[in-house]
Design a protein around this motif. Structure first.
Motif, short mmCIF file in Angstrom:
data_model
loop_
_atom_site.label_atom_id
_atom_site.label_comp_id
_atom_site.label_asym_id
_atom_site.label_seq_id
_atom_site.Cartn_x
_atom_site.Cartn_y
_atom_site.Cartn_z
N ALA A 27 -6.30 11.98 8.29
CA ALA A 27 -6.95 10.83 8.91
C ALA A 27 -7.59 9.90 7.89
CB ALA A 27 -8.00 11.31 9.92
N SER A 28 -8.14 10.47 6.82
CA SER A 28 -8.80 9.65 5.81
C SER A 28 -7.83 8.78 5.04
CB SER A 28 -9.58 10.54 4.84
OG SER A 28 -8.71 11.49 4.23
N GLU A 29 -6.52 9.07 5.13
CA GLU A 29 -5.50 8.31 4.42
C GLU A 29 -4.69 7.41 5.36
OE1 GLU A 29 -4.77 8.30 1.03
OE2 GLU A 29 -6.66 9.37 0.87
N TYR A 30 -5.03 7.43 6.64
CA TYR A 30 -4.17 6.76 7.62
C TYR A 30 -4.12 5.25 7.42
CZ TYR A 30 -2.08 5.40 12.06
OH TYR A 30 -1.25 4.87 13.01
N ALA A 31 -5.21 4.66 6.98
CA ALA A 31 -5.24 3.20 6.81
C ALA A 31 -4.18 2.71 5.84
CB ALA A 31 -6.62 2.75 6.35
N ALA A 32 -3.76 3.60 4.91
CA ALA A 32 -2.75 3.22 3.92
C ALA A 32 -1.34 3.64 4.36
CB ALA A 32 -3.06 3.87 2.58
N SER A 33 -1.20 4.16 5.58
CA SER A 33 0.09 4.64 6.05
C SER A 33 0.90 3.52 6.68
CB SER A 33 -0.11 5.76 7.07
OG SER A 33 -0.62 5.21 8.28
N PRO A 34 2.20 3.73 6.86
CA PRO A 34 3.01 2.73 7.57
C PRO A 34 2.53 2.60 9.01
CG PRO A 34 4.40 4.34 6.43
CD PRO A 34 3.00 4.87 6.40
N PRO A 35 2.65 1.42 9.61
CA PRO A 35 2.22 1.24 11.00
C PRO A 35 3.15 1.97 11.96
CG PRO A 35 3.33 -0.72 10.20
CD PRO A 35 3.16 0.18 9.01
#
Length: 596
Positions: free
Chosen positions: A324-332
């Motif tokens: 979850a802490s890395e989700y902002a940098a994940s593909p949409p």
């Protein structure tokens, strides 16, 4: 992470009630504790200590605050070390205001600098201490106590659950934003806490506060929005019994909760599985039918998410699991994707942030959680409760097993699959877990390997997330180094760390190609003289290459992953117990991580 308790109307029993509530919140993780009381005409009286609740009790033997209204707190350090000065509650310059706070005030330094310039003196390193000084400022400017509290809350930015008492007022003022806060109602006695167990021995009637809401507790209770408009809040009944939060004769909550897993699994499955028809009905979720799935989660819940992603993939639905802490940098999310947040507490800050990001991206969201009324349950488009019951031990056990079962149900109901073979395995799961608990040799294995320098856990497919979870449990409660790997990855680097002092726990069930390949990996570590503990159902010949065996009943591969995990939970518990570790309250850890 941190705990708040407040009580109004207990009169001479207020102090005892606060300490009782703090003890019930110990599972959240803390390093100091304190209380503040008022209402007897002598201002606000505070007692606080670094250390455990017993240290606070020791201080209270010689110095007992009195008053009919009070607040208490267990602190998990973020700003400043765990010492008496940094313990909560914190007060203003006059000593007439006391505040407890969970969360992080992001603009505290600029506010503190401004207040210091205005003549305020600070006694701690915490971000929290700016709040009582802001309230003091408001009172000095002629505001009434509630207005001063509201103005102070309006000045801060970040996450918070805040409760305050003010001399001369038999009232608790409270507010929340991104940190849980719940009211307990018992006729003319009212409670405030960060979690229900703090007051569950007294009442089962609760009101959950939402972000941006304020509460006032005196001879009645009132909840308002940021503008002061009174809100009509639902009063809910807590279904579980207060005895469920006791140890029931077990030495530790963790061991009790490991042994509660058969019941937790039955609760998760009840009413959702048609055993005769071999089908799953989750009608209250509606028709989700995702074209793709993204999971977001942290820690143990992330391992459940990895397991869930495999379930959806095998059902033909593209799925990914993200920290979850890395989700902002994940593909949409792609197309009509469903973003599933797996969170035991429903209050995990990183997971909530990821779910909100998913909503901003236009995705539908679903919370898989254990906590009714939690932030995740309220904010997501859909919610699916795992029904594990209260879990007190910091290291998750029965909630992980219930997450695994719940994700099986969710996959079968929304993506289809081989229900005819999976449903009977799920039906048999509680009994199989009980049989395993009755016959496990985990304590013997722990005695043999308690002094190992490191522990490796390996598995393939559904067993890979279990290997990760087995290592996490070992790390959390034994403080020993442990790592989990996809079995095929050992030879790509980690094998360099394998020695005769590195027990390798290999999860091998069934007798298919995946089992055969994992046995090949077992041979690799055996050739390096590493001891091997096979977690197996006996269908393959892995026992030939293992030094010891932990048995699991034969079942469907999906259910076998749940059973294997229970054996590894027991190993970690018994190693930690032999080492004398603080099993229910491991150092530096918190049950509900409400800061990012």
């Amino acid at each position: 992470m941190c705990g708040i308790i407040g009580a109004v109307g207990r009169d001479d029993e207020t102090l005892e009630t606060l300490v009782h509530g703090l003890a019930k919140l110990e599972y959240r993780g803390y390093d100091s504790a304190g209380v503040a009381l008022t209402g007897d005409g002598s201002g606000v009286d505070i007692c606080k200590r670094a250390g455990e609740i017993d240290d606070l009790r020791e201080s209270l033997e010689t110095r007992s605050p009195s008053g009919a209204v009070g607040i208490g707190h267990t602190r998990w350090s973020t700003h400043g070390p765990p010492n008496d000065a940094n313990a909560h509650p914190h007060k203003d310059c006059t000593g007439d205001v006391a505040v407890v706070h969970n969360g992080i005030i992001e603009n505290y330094q600029s506010v503190r600098d401004e207040l210091t310039t205005s003549g305020h003196t600070f006694r701690s390193d915490t971000d929290t201490e700016v709040v009582p000084h802001l309230i003091e400022e408001g009172l000095a400017n002629g505001l009434d106590p509630e207005a001063a509290f509201r103005e102070a809350v309006g000045r801060i930015e970040g996450s918070y659950a805040i409760a305050a008492v003010i001399a001369g007022e038999e009232t608790i003022f409270a507010a929340r934003n991104d940190s849980p806060l719940v009211l307990g109602l018992d006729n003319e006695i009212f409670y405030l806490a960060s979690d229900v167990p703090a007051f569950r021995d007294f009442t089962d009637q609760v009101v959950y506060l939402a972000d941006g809401e304020f509460a006032r507790l005196d001879d009645d209770w009132t909840v308002t929005d940021a503008d002061g408009t009174v809100l009509d809040k639902d009063v809910e009944t807590v279904e579980w019994d207060p005895e469920e939060t006791g140890k029931s004769g077990y030495d530790h909550y963790m061991l009790k909760e490991i042994h509660e897993q058969p019941r937790a699994l039955r609760q998760c499955l009840r009413g959702r599985v048609d055993e005769l028809g071999g089908s799953v009905d989750l009608g209250d979720l509606g028709d989700l039918s995702p074209t793709g799935v993204q999971f977001v989660a942290c820690g143990t819940s992330y391992h459940a998410a990895l397991y869930g992603a495999q379930l959806f993939e095998h059902a033909g639905v593209p799925a990914q699991a993200f920290l979850a802490s890395e989700y902002a940098a994940s593909p949409p999310p792609i197309g009509d994707a469903l973003v599933i947040g797996v969170t035991q507490s429903g209050e995990t800050a990183d997971t909530l942030s990821a779910l909100r990001e998913a909503s901003r991206r236009g995705a539908r969201t679903l919370a898989v959680t254990n906590t009714v009324g939690s932030t995740a349950a309220r904010e997501c488009d859909h919610v699916f409760y795992i029904r594990a019951g209260p879990e007190i031990g910091v290291a998750a056990t029965k909630t992980f097993a219930s997450q695994q079962a719940a994700l099986n149900l969710l996959t079968l109901a929304t993506a289809g699959g081989d229900t005819r073979s999976v449903v009977p395995a799920l039906r048999d799961l509680p009994g199989n877990v009980q049989a395993l608990l009755d016959d496990s040799r985990a304590a013997d294995i722990a005695e043999i390997y308690e002094d190992a320098s490191s522990y490796f856990f390996i598995g393939r497919g559904y067993h890979y997330p279990v290997a990760l979870e087995g290592a996490l449990k070992m790390k959390e409660i034994t403080y020993k180094h442990a790592e989990g790997f996809a079995a095929g990855e050992l030879k790509h680097g980690p094998l360099a760390l394998v020695t005769e002092d590195t027990p390798v726990f290999a999860i091998v069930t069934g007798d298919n190609e995946m089992a055969t390949k994992t046995i090949g990996n077992v041979k690799e570590v055996e050739a390096r003289d590493a001891p091997v503990v096979a977690v197996t159902d006996g269908q393959s010949d892995v026992e030939r290459y293992a030094d010891h065996v932990l048995r699991v009943p034969e079942t469907h591969p999906r259910a076998a992953a749940v059973l294997a995990n229970v054996q590894l939970q027991l190993v970690a518990y018994h190693v930690a117990n032999r080492l004398g570790r603080s099993i229910d309250k491991p150092r530096n850890l918190a049950k509900s991580v409400t800061v990012e």
